[in-house]
Design a protein around this motif. Sequence first.
Motif, PDB file in Angstrom:
ATOM      1  N   PRO A  11       9.970 -11.125 -13.608  1.00  0.00           N
ATOM      2  CA  PRO A  11      11.488 -11.369 -13.263  1.00  0.00           C
ATOM      3  C   PRO A  11      12.434 -10.413 -12.555  1.00  0.00           C
ATOM      4  N   LYS A  12      12.418  -9.233 -13.864  1.00  0.00           N
ATOM      5  CA  LYS A  12      13.389  -8.651 -13.671  1.00  0.00           C
ATOM      6  C   LYS A  12      12.792  -7.188 -11.571  1.00  0.00           C
ATOM      7  N   LEU A  13      11.904  -7.180 -12.024  1.00  0.00           N
ATOM      8  CA  LEU A  13      11.545  -6.848 -10.543  1.00  0.00           C
ATOM      9  C   LEU A  13      11.856  -6.692  -9.808  1.00  0.00           C
ATOM     10  N   GLN A  14      12.860  -5.337  -9.192  1.00  0.00           N
ATOM     11  CA  GLN A  14      13.947  -5.168  -7.800  1.00  0.00           C
ATOM     12  C   GLN A  14      13.065  -6.066  -6.570  1.00  0.00           C
ATOM     13  N   HIS A  15      14.990  -6.738  -5.812  1.00  0.00           N
ATOM     14  CA  HIS A  15      14.716  -7.117  -4.899  1.00  0.00           C
ATOM     15  C   HIS A  15      14.153  -6.321  -3.689  1.00  0.00           C
ATOM     16  N   GLU A  16      14.111  -4.972  -3.528  1.00  0.00           N
ATOM     17  CA  GLU A  16      13.389  -3.873  -2.910  1.00  0.00           C
ATOM     18  C   GLU A  16      11.988  -3.961  -3.225  1.00  0.00           C
ATOM     19  N   GLU A  17      11.720  -3.423  -4.149  1.00  0.00           N
ATOM     20  CA  GLU A  17      10.811  -3.716  -4.354  1.00  0.00           C
ATOM     21  C   GLU A  17       9.803  -4.911  -3.250  1.00  0.00           C
ATOM     22  N   ILE A  18       9.854  -5.934  -4.151  1.00  0.00           N
ATOM     23  CA  ILE A  18       9.630  -6.770  -3.120  1.00  0.00           C
ATOM     24  C   ILE A  18       9.308  -6.843  -1.918  1.00  0.00           C
ATOM     25  N   LYS A  19      10.303  -6.775  -1.091  1.00  0.00           N
ATOM     26  CA  LYS A  19      11.019  -6.583   0.331  1.00  0.00           C
ATOM     27  C   LYS A  19       9.981  -5.568   1.037  1.00  0.00           C
ATOM     28  N   ARG A  20       9.975  -4.253   0.199  1.00  0.00           N
ATOM     29  CA  ARG A  20       9.260  -3.133   0.933  1.00  0.00           C
ATOM     30  C   ARG A  20       7.334  -3.703   0.134  1.00  0.00           C
ATOM     31  N   ALA A  21       7.374  -4.808  -0.236  1.00  0.00           N
ATOM     32  CA  ALA A  21       5.213  -4.791   0.058  1.00  0.00           C
ATOM     33  C   ALA A  21       5.723  -5.787   1.015  1.00  0.00           C
ATOM     34  N   ARG A  22       6.490  -6.449   1.994  1.00  0.00           N
ATOM     35  CA  ARG A  22       6.173  -7.646   2.585  1.00  0.00           C
ATOM     36  C   ARG A  22       6.287  -6.958   3.884  1.00  0.00           C
ATOM     37  N   ARG A  23       4.835  -7.395   5.043  1.00  0.00           N
ATOM     38  CA  ARG A  23       4.062  -6.563   6.015  1.00  0.00           C
ATOM     39  C   ARG A  23       3.905  -7.786   6.472  1.00  0.00           C
ATOM     40  N   LYS A  24       4.391  -7.755   7.829  1.00  0.00           N
ATOM     41  CA  LYS A  24       3.464  -8.825   9.278  1.00  0.00           C
ATOM     42  C   LYS A  24       2.983  -8.331   9.963  1.00  0.00           C
ATOM     43  N   PRO A  25       1.788  -8.370  10.654  1.00  0.00           N
ATOM     44  CA  PRO A  25       1.020  -7.871  11.306  1.00  0.00           C
ATOM     45  C   PRO A  25       1.210  -7.572  12.613  1.00  0.00           C
ATOM     46  N   THR A  26       1.542  -9.164  13.023  1.00  0.00           N
ATOM     47  CA  THR A  26       2.532  -8.871  14.253  1.00  0.00           C
ATOM     48  C   THR A  26       2.905 -10.351  14.402  1.00  0.00           C
ATOM     49  N   GLU A  27       3.611 -10.197  15.455  1.00  0.00           N
ATOM     50  CA  GLU A  27       4.680 -11.216  16.198  1.00  0.00           C
ATOM     51  C   GLU A  27       3.241 -12.369  17.235  1.00  0.00           C
ATOM     52  N   ASN A  28       2.302 -11.879  17.169  1.00  0.00           N
ATOM     53  CA  ASN A  28       2.256 -13.057  18.267  1.00  0.00           C
ATOM     54  C   ASN A  28       0.779 -13.272  17.124  1.00  0.00           C
ATOM     55  N   LEU A  29       1.115 -15.016  17.196  1.00  0.00           N
ATOM     56  CA  LEU A  29      -0.287 -15.130  16.214  1.00  0.00           C
ATOM     57  C   LEU A  29      -1.557 -16.144  16.651  1.00  0.00           C
ATOM     58  N   ASP A  30      -1.356 -16.110  18.766  1.00  0.00           N
ATOM     59  CA  ASP A  30      -2.915 -16.032  19.270  1.00  0.00           C
ATOM     60  C   ASP A  30      -3.816 -15.047  18.290  1.00  0.00           C
ATOM     61  N   ALA A  31      -3.228 -13.649  18.736  1.00  0.00           N
ATOM     62  CA  ALA A  31      -3.880 -12.353  18.280  1.00  0.00           C
ATOM     63  C   ALA A  31      -4.518 -12.380  17.017  1.00  0.00           C
ATOM     64  N   TYR A  32      -3.693 -12.201  16.054  1.00  0.00           N
ATOM     65  CA  TYR A  32      -3.617 -12.782  14.711  1.00  0.00           C
ATOM     66  C   TYR A  32      -5.006 -13.861  14.925  1.00  0.00           C
ATOM     67  N   ASP A  33      -5.018 -15.416  15.018  1.00  0.00           N
ATOM     68  CA  ASP A  33      -5.622 -16.167  15.018  1.00  0.00           C
ATOM     69  C   ASP A  33      -7.309 -15.424  15.025  1.00  0.00           C
ATOM     70  N   TYR A  34      -7.458 -14.804  16.645  1.00  0.00           N
ATOM     71  CA  TYR A  34      -8.541 -14.162  16.600  1.00  0.00           C
ATOM     72  C   TYR A  34      -9.135 -12.667  15.472  1.00  0.00           C
ATOM     73  N   TYR A  35      -7.887 -11.808  15.130  1.00  0.00           N
ATOM     74  CA  TYR A  35      -8.084 -11.315  14.145  1.00  0.00           C
ATOM     75  C   TYR A  35      -8.881 -11.932  12.785  1.00  0.00           C
ATOM     76  N   LEU A  36      -8.174 -13.351  12.351  1.00  0.00           N
ATOM     77  CA  LEU A  36      -8.825 -13.971  11.410  1.00  0.00           C
ATOM     78  C   LEU A  36      -9.956 -14.118  12.235  1.00  0.00           C
ATOM     79  N   ARG A  37     -10.419 -14.867  13.209  1.00  0.00           N
ATOM     80  CA  ARG A  37     -11.898 -15.381  13.224  1.00  0.00           C
ATOM     81  C   ARG A  37     -12.940 -13.776  13.244  1.00  0.00           C
ATOM     82  N   GLY A  38     -12.125 -12.487  13.562  1.00  0.00           N
ATOM     83  CA  GLY A  38     -13.420 -11.996  13.722  1.00  0.00           C
ATOM     84  C   GLY A  38     -13.478 -11.427  12.179  1.00  0.00           C
ATOM     85  N   LEU A  39     -13.110 -11.221  11.618  1.00  0.00           N
ATOM     86  CA  LEU A  39     -13.157 -11.313   9.997  1.00  0.00           C
ATOM     87  C   LEU A  39     -14.281 -12.097   9.472  1.00  0.00           C
ATOM     88  N   ALA A  40     -14.032 -13.283  10.131  1.00  0.00           N
ATOM     89  CA  ALA A  40     -14.854 -14.519   9.566  1.00  0.00           C
ATOM     90  C   ALA A  40     -16.036 -13.926   9.762  1.00  0.00           C
TER      91      ALA A  40
END
Length: 522
Positions: free
Chosen positions: A251-280
């Motif tokens: 609970p005492k973890l600093q907000h900034e550390e949580i923020k640094r761990a956030r990672r959005k791989p792409t804004e293009n959800l169709d591209a991300y969908d194809y990537y997930l299909r490839g992984l599968a």
Amino acid sequence: MRYLFEDYALDPDRRELYRGANVVPVAPQVFDLLDYLIRNRERVVSKDDLINAIWNGRSVSDAALTTRLNVARSAVSDTGEEQRLIKTLPRKGFRFIGPVREEGRDGRVLADSGGEPEKPALALPDKPSIAVLPFANLSSDPEQEYFADGVVEDITMALSLFRWLFVIARNSSFTYKGRAVDVKQVGRELGVRYVLEGSVRKAGNRIRIAGQLIDAETGAHLWADRFEGPIEDMFDLQDDVTSSVVGAIAPKLQHEEIKRARRKPTENLDAYDYYLRGLAKARWTKGANSEALQLFYKAIELDPHLACAYGMAAWCHVRRKALGCMNDQALESAEATRLARKAVDLGADDPFALCMGGYALAFLAHEFDDAAAFMDRALAVNPNLARAWMLSAWLRVWRGEPDLALEHAAHAMRLSPRDPSMYYTTYGAMAYAHFLASRYDLALACAEQAVRDNPGFLLSTCISAASNAIAGRREQAQRAMSRALEFNPDLHLSNLRDLAPFRRMEDFAIFARALRDAGLPE
């Protein structure tokens, strides 16, 4: 009688070590060492005790003894750093400290020195540990299973970026997919304190992610919530799940550390969908691998900046070469190198892109120094990425660093203790590492385990042939070489380095000579 500890069984009569139903390959001296330590687990065993018992009093250097102890630890997924089973007491000796049960041939427990009778537990790491189980797919379309799995992959990756957490690899957690599980049992089998369960519902343009965090020791629910929104907010919803889990654990973890761990791989959800299909789709078969490669190319076409898609596309070419099914090796290797370079350039902070692209640069372009730099960066960004540790073990093999390869292989197996594919790939790397260190009996044992787990993995079959040849087991060596040539009839000494890109020519020479003796044609 057998000695049971964690999920291992040591059978002195048959001289076999089992993990579950599988035989773990161990050299005779290593088996004797484990046997002696377990039989004398109530006391500290001195160096002289071991030398008298295992080496019949012959002179043995400290380095040789340390090497055998480390190999014994590796056989039971222990390390010199963790020492959860075999403990070194400085200037005193050694002791087997894991709970042990003695079991008769009839299955009757003869003696119990602690631990769970049903499922012995892996020791908890010295930091908070968690496994993210497969989320239930509540979508009306069963074909959306890959999407639910992708959500779990992303949440696991986000959690693993916290260096103070110990996060079990996704492939081990997914061995529980489709099963009704007892979280206490999961905690024991994976060696974790916390378990995250959940579900994903994708309907039209909306998505709902529900999760609950459970203390695996007590079964208590620490947090439960659900997050819902439009599909374009999917990454934000996943971040909300991650932040809630982290907040419940610390609970005492600093907000900034949580923020640094956030990672959005792409804004293009169709591209991300194809990537997930490839992984599968991505598998060690020619057809599935080719299909996955096309899906990753489609993801790249839709988002030319998606680093992880470049990394996986490069990895598909690595697989094609390892499977011996490249149509135009020079052309495909050049394309794979281009993809790998794009992966590491675009994904400077993406551990997945760094490790996949880095390994492709080593295996296909022989750029070993750059590959090591990218691999080290991936491990620094995410020390919980089991695949990176496994690939790093192989990279150290090709670089001629066998001890480091064994260390990284052991770490990979602890992060992913139930992943079947991790065993044959990691045992294969261990076989090559022991081979380079001239420990041919251990190389042969690891090679046999790797081949037993996956007879179609060409690298493991070749090291089995080489190890048998050097050990003087000509018939077994020739049989293994025949299997390798069935998998890849075009394999010859003249193109062997395409499969085994040893950096040091002396390493390659020993390997090639052994395979020539096993029957590999010029």
